[in-house]
Design an enzyme around this catalytic site. Structure first.
Site, short mmCIF file in Angstrom:
data_model
loop_
_atom_site.label_atom_id
_atom_site.label_comp_id
_atom_site.label_asym_id
_atom_site.label_seq_id
_atom_site.Cartn_x
_atom_site.Cartn_y
_atom_site.Cartn_z
N TYR A 142 53.99 34.44 36.37
CA TYR A 142 54.89 34.32 37.52
C TYR A 142 56.35 34.18 37.09
CZ TYR A 142 50.75 33.49 40.44
OH TYR A 142 49.55 33.60 41.10
N LYS A 191 40.85 32.47 29.51
CA LYS A 191 40.20 33.77 29.31
C LYS A 191 40.37 34.14 27.84
CE LYS A 191 38.00 37.37 30.99
NZ LYS A 191 36.57 37.25 31.35
N ASP A 223 36.37 33.40 34.88
CA ASP A 223 35.43 34.07 35.77
C ASP A 223 34.18 33.22 35.98
OD1 ASP A 223 35.06 34.50 33.07
OD2 ASP A 223 34.51 36.60 33.24
N ASP A 247 46.35 29.07 40.56
CA ASP A 247 46.69 29.50 41.90
C ASP A 247 45.44 30.03 42.61
OD1 ASP A 247 47.98 30.28 44.18
OD2 ASP A 247 49.19 31.84 43.24
N ASP A 251 42.81 27.87 45.48
CA ASP A 251 42.60 28.40 46.83
C ASP A 251 41.11 28.58 47.10
OD1 ASP A 251 45.26 28.38 47.39
OD2 ASP A 251 45.54 30.54 47.38
#
Length: 356
Positions: A142, A191, A223, A247, A251
């Protein structure tokens, strides 16, 4: 105590839900003999409409000079076509960067009264959900370099995801210290089977874990984390991860509780200054209708009292009041259940304030 709070109501339902949180804070001030001074600053689309920028320099200065910041929500379809440099969300990234808010704490707690509202079977959530995601907030993709360029006759977009050891160490320490105050279990999400940033993340977290032998530390791929949050969310206590993964996962985790309107969050610096906000968006489709759920914002105010002001007793009172109101069967529309009493946004704020 006398504390200065900068309010950022923002867009959509933001002004409504922030107003209910202020109602509760005022009752806390009265009950515990504190004084909260509020300054309101435009942020997001409303600031673009007034000033041409998502937050003014003066507004940013008021955020930096406050003891804490309480945010509603920003954005909406009206501003979707704004240039990237002045989109409403740009203000949030700017505030986080300017205030040094590198650690985002997002608790996911399922109130027992709302177990049937969760999209998961009660056999999965019946054991209770009480986890905390610690998200790195000022690094990663970001904030990394980005560009769109023409290569061989077509547009190619590139986003870079940089992380340094000190950034990982800083957020990792927050996660370990948080785990020490809970059940001393920490899962680090990455990851590492694909990304160099994740391999550095894992290496740094392993080194840091040696300083906290009391904490049961594990690595988990992002994942697999997404799957396990649905399969068996109660296995987790504290999760720590980088910006983008955090993020997305937070959610996902928010929906385990039945409504995104229930979820608070805290964005913290290395000091006591923080920004507190519900994790949902501006919900422009219901703005001005007095039907939004203010509980996430009210619980965010409780987090502000706990983390920025050291008012744990006062924070406990707000959380207990919200629990009591839910136990008595009061619900906003998003969490309405058969046999319960449906109330408006302002009525929910009144009920929680009255329980204090």
């Amino acid at each position: 105590m006398n504390k200065k709070i900068t309010l950022l109501p923002g867009d959509g339902i933001g002004p409504e839900i922030v107003g209910e949180a202020v109602k509760v804070l005022d009752r806390i001030a009265e009950k515990f003999l504190h004084k909260f001074e509020y300054t309101t600053v435009d942020i997001g689309g409303c600031s673009i409409d007034k000033y041409g920028v998502p937050i003014t320099d003066e507004g940013m200065a008021l955020c930096k000079s406050a003891d804490s910041v309480l945010l509603g929500a920003v954005g909406g379809p009206k501003w979707d076509n704004c240039p990237p440099s002045i989109r409403p969300e740009k203000a949030l990234l700017g505030v986080r960067k300017e205030l040094g808010l590198f650690a985002n704490l997002r608790p996911t707690k399922l109130f027992p009264q709302l177990a049937s509202a969760s999209p998961l079977k009660e056999s999965v959530v019946g054991g209770g959900i009480d986890l905390l995601i610690v998200r790195e907030l000022t690094g990663g993709v970001y904030f990394g370099p980005r560009r769109t360029e023409e290569v061989n006759g077509e547009l190619v977009a590139t986003d870079v995801m940089p992380y340094s050891e000190h950034e990982i160490m800083r957020i990792g320490r927050v996660a370990f210290e948080t785990a020490m105050k809970r059940s001393r279990r920490l899962a680090s999400v990455d990851k590492a089977n694909v990304l160099d940033t994740s391999r550095l993340w894992r290496k740094t977290m392993h080194r840091l874990s040696e300083e906290y032998p009391e904490v049961e530390y594990t690595d988990i791929l992002v994942d697999n984390t997404a799957m396990q949050l649905i399969k068996n969310p109660s296995q987790f206590d504290v999760l720590v991860t980088e910006n983008m993964f955090g993020d997305i996962l937070s959610d996902e985790a928010s929906m385990l509780t039945g409504s995104i309107g229930m979820m608070p969050s805290a964005s913290l610096s290395s000091g006591t200054l923080g920004m507190y906000e519900p994790i949902h968006g501006s919900a422009p489709d219901i703005a001005g209708m007095n039907i939004a759920n203010p509980i996430g914002t009210i619980l965010s105010a409780a987090m502000m009292l706990r983390y920025s002001f050291g008012m744990s007793r006062e924070a406990d009172c707000i959380e207990s009041a919200a629990d009591s109101v839910l136990s008595d069967g009061y619900r906003t529309g998003d969490i309405m259940q058969e046999g319960c009493k449906k109330v408006l946004c302002s009525e929910m704020g009144d009920l929680i304030a009255a329980r204090l």
